[in-house]
Design a protein around this motif. Structure first.
Motif, PDB file in Angstrom:
ATOM      1  N   LYS A  74      -1.291  -1.359  -2.607  1.00 26.08           N
ATOM      2  CA  LYS A  74      -0.106  -2.109  -2.191  1.00 26.08           C
ATOM      3  C   LYS A  74       1.097  -1.756  -3.057  1.00 26.08           C
ATOM      4  O   LYS A  74       2.220  -1.601  -2.562  1.00 26.08           O
ATOM      5  N   ARG A  75       0.880  -1.601  -4.357  1.00 25.21           N
ATOM      6  CA  ARG A  75       1.975  -1.248  -5.270  1.00 25.21           C
ATOM      7  C   ARG A  75       2.438   0.190  -5.064  1.00 25.21           C
ATOM      8  O   ARG A  75       3.625   0.489  -5.198  1.00 25.21           O
ATOM      9  N   ILE A  76       1.515   1.069  -4.764  1.00 26.86           N
ATOM     10  CA  ILE A  76       1.885   2.459  -4.457  1.00 26.86           C
ATOM     11  C   ILE A  76       2.789   2.491  -3.226  1.00 26.86           C
ATOM     12  O   ILE A  76       3.820   3.166  -3.203  1.00 26.86           O
ATOM     13  N   GLU A  77       2.399   1.772  -2.192  1.00 30.08           N
ATOM     14  CA  GLU A  77       3.166   1.738  -0.942  1.00 30.08           C
ATOM     15  C   GLU A  77       4.573   1.214  -1.183  1.00 30.08           C
ATOM     16  O   GLU A  77       5.534   1.669  -0.565  1.00 30.08           O
ATOM     17  N   ALA A  78       4.700   0.238  -2.095  1.00 27.78           N
ATOM     18  CA  ALA A  78       6.008  -0.370  -2.353  1.00 27.78           C
ATOM     19  C   ALA A  78       6.896   0.516  -3.225  1.00 27.78           C
ATOM     20  O   ALA A  78       8.124   0.493  -3.088  1.00 27.78           O
ATOM     21  N   SER A  79       6.303   1.310  -4.111  1.00 27.28           N
ATOM     22  CA  SER A  79       7.086   2.032  -5.121  1.00 27.28           C
ATOM     23  C   SER A  79       7.303   3.513  -4.823  1.00 27.28           C
ATOM     24  O   SER A  79       8.210   4.132  -5.393  1.00 27.28           O
ATOM     25  N   TYR A  80       6.501   4.103  -3.936  1.00 28.91           N
ATOM     26  CA  TYR A  80       6.579   5.550  -3.700  1.00 28.91           C
ATOM     27  C   TYR A  80       6.710   5.845  -2.203  1.00 28.91           C
ATOM     28  O   TYR A  80       5.965   6.653  -1.637  1.00 28.91           O
ATOM     29  N   THR A  81       7.672   5.196  -1.594  1.00 24.25           N
ATOM     30  CA  THR A  81       7.885   5.347  -0.159  1.00 24.25           C
ATOM     31  C   THR A  81       8.312   6.761   0.224  1.00 24.25           C
ATOM     32  O   THR A  81       8.176   7.159   1.384  1.00 24.25           O
ATOM     33  N   HIS A  82       8.850   7.508  -0.739  1.00 26.20           N
ATOM     34  CA  HIS A  82       9.317   8.866  -0.445  1.00 26.20           C
ATOM     35  C   HIS A  82       8.162   9.856  -0.268  1.00 26.20           C
ATOM     36  O   HIS A  82       8.362  10.955   0.256  1.00 26.20           O
ATOM     37  N   GLU A  84      -0.174  11.601   0.354  1.00 27.70           N
ATOM     38  CA  GLU A  84       0.025  11.553  -1.099  1.00 27.70           C
ATOM     39  C   GLU A  84      -0.131  10.129  -1.636  1.00 27.70           C
ATOM     40  O   GLU A  84      -0.465   9.942  -2.811  1.00 27.70           O
ATOM     41  N   ARG A  85       0.117   9.131  -0.780  1.00 31.65           N
ATOM     42  CA  ARG A  85       0.001   7.739  -1.204  1.00 31.65           C
ATOM     43  C   ARG A  85      -1.406   7.183  -0.999  1.00 31.65           C
ATOM     44  O   ARG A  85      -1.669   6.033  -1.359  1.00 31.65           O
ATOM     45  N   GLU A  86      -2.259   7.971  -0.455  1.00 30.44           N
ATOM     46  CA  GLU A  86      -3.615   7.504  -0.159  1.00 30.44           C
ATOM     47  C   GLU A  86      -4.375   7.185  -1.442  1.00 30.44           C
ATOM     48  O   GLU A  86      -4.416   7.975  -2.386  1.00 30.44           O
ATOM     49  N   PHE A  87      -4.981   6.011  -1.469  1.00 29.94           N
ATOM     50  CA  PHE A  87      -5.729   5.598  -2.660  1.00 29.94           C
ATOM     51  C   PHE A  87      -6.889   4.707  -2.228  1.00 29.94           C
ATOM     52  O   PHE A  87      -6.692   3.599  -1.736  1.00 29.94           O
ATOM     53  N   GLY A  88      -8.088   5.231  -2.410  1.00 27.14           N
ATOM     54  CA  GLY A  88      -9.289   4.480  -2.060  1.00 27.14           C
ATOM     55  C   GLY A  88     -10.282   4.475  -3.204  1.00 27.14           C
ATOM     56  O   GLY A  88      -9.954   4.835  -4.346  1.00 27.14           O
TER      57      GLY A  88
END
Length: 518
Positions: free
Chosen positions: A307-315, A320-324
């Protein structure tokens, strides 16, 4: 805003080198203050001290800064003198923030010519937690519940109040105009706190949003249960001045200065590494317990970090934002590579006498011992956190250089470092702050604050407060919101120990005492 006296060249804002075509990093508006800076008649202004250095001195000499030593960071202050408190945490944040600023000044073309002021950076790091109440976030939540109808309570908002109103350095007219300080005159709040420069105040303004003013507004926003990040309604005009002076009168949007951005990253780095070290020392966590955490607990951490990745690295792209869970385990493997790297003694392997079960048992034994040693050995712990901090500082980069207003340049961690920091922060929060051992201590502190607030807000209850606070409340008789805010300010300024002591004095079972001073 009260009229200001003409500034001396010797205490003007720091000089800046100019790069053709781009605005300077610091302007005269940054060095302006709420009111004229106090100056004693018998001391000439220092030619060698900038306005930001002056702010730094005002901060470290103020009582609210000293009180940070009595406010817990992770563990209760009385548990051990090893564990960090809010003061030592703030010192670490300031050091990390300064290192980041020095790095950017060295590497970025604009900041090479227009260096980020390190006095200002250190001030931001030292001051960022100065508004936090006793007993951490539980204390914050309790005060917020009492203040729902009167603008709420939140630690960052309180930091701005402490620096701009509550500290007893200046009023709007004292000492540069009047001989006697008046906190309130004709119903107006005349306090100016430390009277810091607008750029210094901007450096701690992490959330450029006004907290909903009353219960109905909070209900409408669906955030009644937890403190809302932002600033209080009472500081709305001050924030408007800060925005105008720092970002310009025509600026629209959310303001966050480069110094504030750096401080925010430094806070996350300190939280993710040094709180983890305290958790290792306190026996709450080991590297092995983190690595071997059940998958359902890991999944909860993964969801928060994602959730924090999605909010902070929208570019970044969705890939690249995938995190599991696989990425989470890979992050832990990199962080704790020294623990997981098992070297079975060659002489044992050469004997050829180990079957698979024996080999596995030996690997587990070595890994467990390495994990335990990292927690118990101060040398290893220090090296581990030092390496992490060094790597994270090196991963800070300029994300968005603002050519129109360089002061609003955005700084961030690389995505890899950001994920590592967020993983460690969340692990510490879930395993330590939410643990039953710590919750029992925090719950008691929350209850104590509830009892104190309830007693003080009753008719005549404010008479239990120190004389200066009583006079402050009486300056605006009949104003319930003013009274509630004064009580909130008073309790928020308490150390953990003083809060418990005050509770015992007014509500405890001990014999009454008139000897102990407030």
């Amino acid at each position: 805003m009260a009229p200001t006296r003409q500034k001396s060249r010797s205490i003007a804002s720091p000089s800046v080198a100019k790069r053709a075509g781009l605005p300077p990093l610091y302007t005269a508006g940054d060095a302006a203050r709420i009111t004229a800076a106090a100056a004693t008649d018998d001391l000439a202004p220092e030619r060698y001290r900038s306005e930001f250095r002056r702010d730094y001195a005002r901060l470290i000499h103020c009582p609210s800064f000293r009180r940070l030593q009595g406010k817990a960071q992770l563990f209760p202050c009385q548990e051990s003198d090893f564990f960090r408190n809010r003061l030592s945490h703030s010192l670490e944040v300031a050091q990390i923030a300064k290192s980041i600023a020095i790095k950017l000044n060295d590497e970025h073309e604009y900041f090479q010519a227009n260096p980020i002021n390190t006095d200002l950076i250190e001030l931001a790091g030292l001051a960022h937690d100065i508004g936090h109440p006793p007993f951490g976030h539980n204390g914050e939540e309790q005060l917020d519940q009492h203040m729902l109808e009167y603008g709420g309570f939140e630690g960052n908002a309180q930091t701005l109040r402490v620096l701009s109103r509550l500290e007893k350095k200046q009023t709007l007219s004292y000492p540069h105009q009047d001989d006697t300080p008046l906190a309130v005159a004709n119903g107006q709040d005349c306090r100016a706190g430390l009277n810091l420069t607008f750029r210094s105040l901007a450096s701690i303004l992490k959330y450029d949003d006004q907290i909903p003013r009353n219960t109905d507004a909070r209900r409408e926003a669906q955030n009644e249960k937890h403190a809302v990040k932002g600033y209080c309604f009472s500081e709305r005009e001050l924030v408007s001045q800060i925005r105008s002076r720092v970002a310009g009168p025509k600026f629209e949007g959310k303001m966050k200065t480069v110094e504030c951005s750096i401080m925010d990253i430094a806070d996350d780095i300190a939280y993710s590494t040094y709180d983890l070290e305290d958790a290792f020392k306190g026996g709450f966590l080991t590297p092995l317990s983190i690595i071997s955490m059940p998958d359902h607990q890991k999944a909860a951490i993964v969801a928060k970090v994602q959730k924090r990745i999605e909010a902070s690295y929208t570019h970044l792209s969705s890939k690249e934002r995938e995190f599991g869970l696989p990425e989470y385990n890979a992050v832990l493997q990199r962080i704790f590579a020294g623990v997981l790297k098992v070297e079975v003694p060659a002489e044992i392997l050469d004997d050829g006498g180990l079957d698979m079960d024996q080999y596995n048992a030996l690997v587990v034994s070595i890994t467990s011992e390495t994990s335990a040693t990292l927690c118990s050995n101060g040398y290893f712990r220090t090296e581990f956190t030092s390496q992490l901090v060094g790597r994270f500082i090196r991963a800070v980069e300029v994300a968005d250089f603002n050519e129109a207003c360089p002061a609003l340049t955005t700084v961030r961690l690389s995505i890899e470092a950001f994920i590592a920091v967020e993983v460690l922060k969340t692990v510490s929060f879930n395993a330590v702050i939410m643990s039953s051992r710590l919750k029992s201590a925090e719950n008691r502190g929350q209850w104590v604050i509830e009892q104190i607030f309830g007693e003080l807000k009753d008719d005549g209850g404010y008479l239990l407060m120190p004389e200066d606070w009583r006079l402050l409340i009486e300056a605006n008789p009949g104003d319930t919101g003013w009274k509630q805010r004064c009580i909130s300010d008073y309790i928020a300024g308490m150390t953990d120990a003083y809060c418990l002591e005050f509770y015992e004095r007014i509500l405890g079972r001990a014999a009454p005492s008139i000897q102990k001073q407030h």
